[in-house]
Design a protein around this motif. Structure first.
Motif: not given
Length: 202
Positions: A148-150, A156, A158
């Motif tokens: 859910w993170t970059w 992100r 979502e």
């Protein structure tokens, strides 16, 4: 790292404020105070009914100054700790600012590499210590195992949706004053105990 140099502070960006696009219940909407992590979900939060105040690189000390400087709703969420630390003393300070009849929501901050942190421990301990007044939204546990993170922290699209969904649990929290008033209600006597005695024939 008690602060930032002026150039670094400027690079963090200014305060961004978002009013809720709808009201989920009467009264002031819940206030969400955060840093660049929360900024990634600001639009989703406002659509769900939150007032949002965010700034990149924000530390807990700034968050405390913010909530001390303005009228507050019944529920205040704090999503800080990514840029420095959140201590038990600071959580106590937030509770003093909010007073006994409001709820403080603490969002556990992610750390680089997914490591556990003193911030997370302090927040979880506060949720156990002040059960009526502190609710922990454990984003670290909730997001574990999801992409859910970059970068391990920042959201992100979502991730922003999931973050806003988790924080929306705040709309169901009872207020401490209400919980305490219910707890103080005297138990009702059994019906038989309050019936007048029946006169017996002499």
């Amino acid at each position: 790292m008690a602060g930032f140099a002026p150039a670094a502070q400027a690079a963090c960006g200014g305060v961004q404020h978002f009013s809720p696009s709808k009201l989920r219940r009467p009264g002031q909407p819940p206030l969400a105070v955060g840093d660049s992590v929360m900024l990634g979900a600001a639009q989703q939060l406002r659509r769900r009914g939150f007032e949002v105040d965010v700034r990149g690189c924000r530390q807990m000390s700034e968050g405390l100054r913010l909530i001390a400087s303005r009228p507050l709703p019944d529920v205040v969420l704090i999503g800080l700790g990514t840029n420095w630390t959140v201590t038990t003393a600071q959580i106590r300070a937030a509770l003093r600012i909010l007073g006994p009849n409001r709820v403080l929501g603490l969002i556990t901050p992610p750390e680089v590499g997914g490591v556990a942190s003193s911030d997370q421990r302090a927040m979880r301990a506060a949720g156990k210590r002040w059960r009526l007044r502190v609710k922990v939204l454990d984003w670290v546990a909730y997001s574990a195992g999801h992409a859910w993170t970059w970068d391990g922290m920042h959201l992100r699209p979502e991730g922003a949706t999931a973050y806003a969904k988790l924080l929306s649990r705040a709309f169901k929290w009872p207020l401490p004053a209400l919980e305490m008033s219910i707890a103080k209600q005297p138990a009702r006597e059994p019906v038989d105990a309050i019936r007048p005695p029946v006169a017996r024939p002499a």
